[in-house]
Design a protein around this motif. Sequence first.
Motif, PDB file in Angstrom:
ATOM      1  N   ALA A 116      25.151 -65.435  97.473  1.00  0.00           N
ATOM      2  CA  ALA A 116      24.055 -65.491  98.449  1.00  0.00           C
ATOM      3  C   ALA A 116      23.091 -64.335  98.245  1.00  0.00           C
ATOM      4  N   THR A 117      23.630 -63.142  98.023  1.00  0.00           N
ATOM      5  CA  THR A 117      22.781 -61.968  97.797  1.00  0.00           C
ATOM      6  C   THR A 117      21.939 -62.142  96.540  1.00  0.00           C
ATOM      7  N   LYS A 118      22.538 -62.671  95.476  1.00  0.00           N
ATOM      8  CA  LYS A 118      21.804 -62.882  94.228  1.00  0.00           C
ATOM      9  C   LYS A 118      20.687 -63.897  94.412  1.00  0.00           C
ATOM     10  N   VAL A 119      20.993 -65.002  95.092  1.00  0.00           N
ATOM     11  CA  VAL A 119      19.973 -66.029  95.305  1.00  0.00           C
ATOM     12  C   VAL A 119      18.830 -65.487  96.160  1.00  0.00           C
ATOM     13  N   ALA A 120      19.152 -64.738  97.203  1.00  0.00           N
ATOM     14  CA  ALA A 120      18.111 -64.145  98.048  1.00  0.00           C
ATOM     15  C   ALA A 120      17.204 -63.247  97.223  1.00  0.00           C
ATOM     16  N   ALA A 121      17.767 -62.490  96.290  1.00  0.00           N
ATOM     17  CA  ALA A 121      16.975 -61.598  95.441  1.00  0.00           C
ATOM     18  C   ALA A 121      16.079 -62.384  94.492  1.00  0.00           C
ATOM     19  N   VAL A 122      16.607 -63.473  93.940  1.00  0.00           N
ATOM     20  CA  VAL A 122      15.821 -64.309  93.030  1.00  0.00           C
ATOM     21  C   VAL A 122      14.616 -64.914  93.761  1.00  0.00           C
ATOM     22  N   LEU A 123      14.838 -65.431  94.951  1.00  0.00           N
ATOM     23  CA  LEU A 123      13.746 -66.030  95.725  1.00  0.00           C
ATOM     24  C   LEU A 123      12.733 -64.977  96.153  1.00  0.00           C
ATOM     25  N   ALA A 124      13.208 -63.796  96.535  1.00  0.00           N
ATOM     26  CA  ALA A 124      12.306 -62.716  96.931  1.00  0.00           C
ATOM     27  C   ALA A 124      11.430 -62.284  95.753  1.00  0.00           C
ATOM     28  N   GLU A 125      12.006 -62.244  94.571  1.00  0.00           N
ATOM     29  CA  GLU A 125      11.230 -61.866  93.385  1.00  0.00           C
ATOM     30  C   GLU A 125      10.178 -62.920  93.059  1.00  0.00           C
ATOM     31  N   ALA A 126      10.516 -64.199  93.229  1.00  0.00           N
ATOM     32  CA  ALA A 126       9.531 -65.257  93.000  1.00  0.00           C
ATOM     33  C   ALA A 126       8.366 -65.127  93.969  1.00  0.00           C
ATOM     34  N   ALA A 127       8.683 -64.834  95.236  1.00  0.00           N
ATOM     35  CA  ALA A 127       7.618 -64.653  96.226  1.00  0.00           C
ATOM     36  C   ALA A 127       6.773 -63.428  95.909  1.00  0.00           C
ATOM     37  N   ARG A 128       7.405 -62.356  95.452  1.00  0.00           N
ATOM     38  CA  ARG A 128       6.683 -61.106  95.168  1.00  0.00           C
ATOM     39  C   ARG A 128       5.754 -61.244  93.971  1.00  0.00           C
ATOM     40  N   THR A 129       6.232 -61.899  92.929  1.00  0.00           N
ATOM     41  CA  THR A 129       5.464 -61.992  91.688  1.00  0.00           C
ATOM     42  C   THR A 129       4.528 -63.191  91.644  1.00  0.00           C
ATOM     43  N   GLY A 130       4.785 -64.189  92.498  1.00  0.00           N
ATOM     44  CA  GLY A 130       3.995 -65.405  92.438  1.00  0.00           C
ATOM     45  C   GLY A 130       4.397 -66.324  91.308  1.00  0.00           C
ATOM     46  N   VAL A 131       5.560 -66.069  90.726  1.00  0.00           N
ATOM     47  CA  VAL A 131       6.069 -66.907  89.631  1.00  0.00           C
ATOM     48  C   VAL A 131       7.277 -67.684  90.139  1.00  0.00           C
ATOM     49  N   PRO A 132       7.165 -69.006  90.276  1.00  0.00           N
ATOM     50  CA  PRO A 132       8.300 -69.785  90.782  1.00  0.00           C
ATOM     51  C   PRO A 132       9.530 -69.620  89.897  1.00  0.00           C
ATOM     52  N   CYS A 133      10.693 -69.725  90.523  1.00  0.00           N
ATOM     53  CA  CYS A 133      11.960 -69.555  89.811  1.00  0.00           C
ATOM     54  C   CYS A 133      12.618 -70.906  89.575  1.00  0.00           C
ATOM     55  N   PRO A 134      13.601 -70.971  88.690  1.00  0.00           N
ATOM     56  CA  PRO A 134      14.353 -72.220  88.522  1.00  0.00           C
ATOM     57  C   PRO A 134      15.129 -72.542  89.801  1.00  0.00           C
ATOM     58  N   PRO A 135      15.610 -73.773  89.938  1.00  0.00           N
ATOM     59  CA  PRO A 135      16.425 -74.117  91.106  1.00  0.00           C
ATOM     60  C   PRO A 135      17.585 -73.141  91.273  1.00  0.00           C
ATOM     61  N   VAL A 136      17.888 -72.818  92.526  1.00  0.00           N
ATOM     62  CA  VAL A 136      18.936 -71.828  92.794  1.00  0.00           C
ATOM     63  C   VAL A 136      20.286 -72.459  93.096  1.00  0.00           C
ATOM     64  N   ARG A 137      20.336 -73.782  93.146  1.00  0.00           N
ATOM     65  CA  ARG A 137      21.595 -74.436  93.506  1.00  0.00           C
ATOM     66  C   ARG A 137      22.722 -74.097  92.532  1.00  0.00           C
ATOM     67  N   ALA A 138      22.372 -73.902  91.239  1.00  0.00           N
ATOM     68  CA  ALA A 138      23.414 -73.576  90.265  1.00  0.00           C
ATOM     69  C   ALA A 138      24.020 -72.210  90.546  1.00  0.00           C
ATOM     70  N   LEU A 139      23.204 -71.273  91.038  1.00  0.00           N
ATOM     71  CA  LEU A 139      23.709 -69.936  91.350  1.00  0.00           C
ATOM     72  C   LEU A 139      24.695 -69.990  92.519  1.00  0.00           C
ATOM     73  N   LEU A 140      24.500 -70.991  93.401  1.00  0.00           N
ATOM     74  CA  LEU A 140      25.437 -71.173  94.511  1.00  0.00           C
ATOM     75  C   LEU A 140      26.570 -72.121  94.127  1.00  0.00           C
ATOM     76  N   ARG A 141      26.584 -72.515  92.849  1.00  0.00           N
ATOM     77  CA  ARG A 141      27.617 -73.420  92.341  1.00  0.00           C
ATOM     78  C   ARG A 141      27.683 -74.706  93.157  1.00  0.00           C
ATOM     79  N   ASP A 142      26.470 -75.158  93.542  1.00  0.00           N
ATOM     80  CA  ASP A 142      26.362 -76.427  94.279  1.00  0.00           C
ATOM     81  C   ASP A 142      27.254 -76.466  95.521  1.00  0.00           C
ATOM     82  N   GLN A 143      27.348 -75.315  96.190  1.00  0.00           N
ATOM     83  CA  GLN A 143      28.091 -75.286  97.445  1.00  0.00           C
ATOM     84  C   GLN A 143      27.353 -76.099  98.507  1.00  0.00           C
ATOM     85  N   ASP A 144      27.967 -76.190  99.686  1.00  0.00           N
ATOM     86  CA  ASP A 144      27.362 -76.983 100.740  1.00  0.00           C
ATOM     87  C   ASP A 144      26.191 -76.246 101.381  1.00  0.00           C
TER      88      ASP A 144
END
Length: 273
Positions: free
Chosen positions: A10-38
């Motif tokens: 969760a912490t890693k995904v939050a950081a990835v999304l925050a970086e995308a918002a900061r830089t204006g560069v969209p990131c790949p889907p984050v579901r894989a980082l959560l291992r497709d959890q619920d």
Amino acid sequence: MSVHESADAATKVAAVLAEAARTGVPCPPVRALLRDQDVEAAYAVQRLYVDRAVAEGRRLVGRKIGLTSPAVQRQLGVDQPDFGALFADMAVPEGQPIAPGRLLQPKVEAEVALVLGTDLPHRDPTVADLLRATAFALPALEIVDSRIADWDITIVDTVADNASCGLYVLGGTPVPLDRVDLRAVAMTLTKNGETVSRGTGADCLGSPLTAALWLASTLAGMGDPLRAGDIVLTGALGPMAVAAEGDAFTARIEGLGTVSTVFAPVAAEGPDS
């Protein structure tokens, strides 16, 4: 995945999304980082975002409801809506252009906004509770945005990404609920003067009130109920429309009036720039 591993993910995904918002560069889907959890894992990411935003001094002012269209639910393989957090700095006053580059991949949808006059603390709220608690309704535009590249999202991606929240615009004339039948209202959304979306209140989970009841019950069950003063964006009344610099949008919702916004054009470069 252990509890510790889930928290790390969760912490890693939050950081990835925050970086995308900061830089204006969209990131790949984050579901894989959560291992497709619920979806609960995705809401853990969202809570990290909300907690960090509040710690930074941003003011939480309400919630938005997403995935209120049965067609979109089928597309994402879910059977219920989702929600995200609204902050005061996401509000755009009518007449104030949205600056170029403020959003990554904006789309616009027309919604009914409810503003609460009293708390909704019960896990089993009734329509009567909701009607008493709502101070007034407003027409609204939600400008959804995704930090995920090309809107390649599942329910896990969008929930983690604060339900794809971007900005929102509220109309300026409050309407008490005893003056409007929200289920029956007709909506028309225009883009640069041309109609791009139509719908009714019934297209939002059968009624915007039904969507709001779902949210009130869900948040109360989580120990974080809706409070007096909260804004609730109840969900799209029709299909969303892609937005670009220079586009102007106006939504007309029967019984509630109109609400408009414009995306400022990119400034032309001069000969010396």
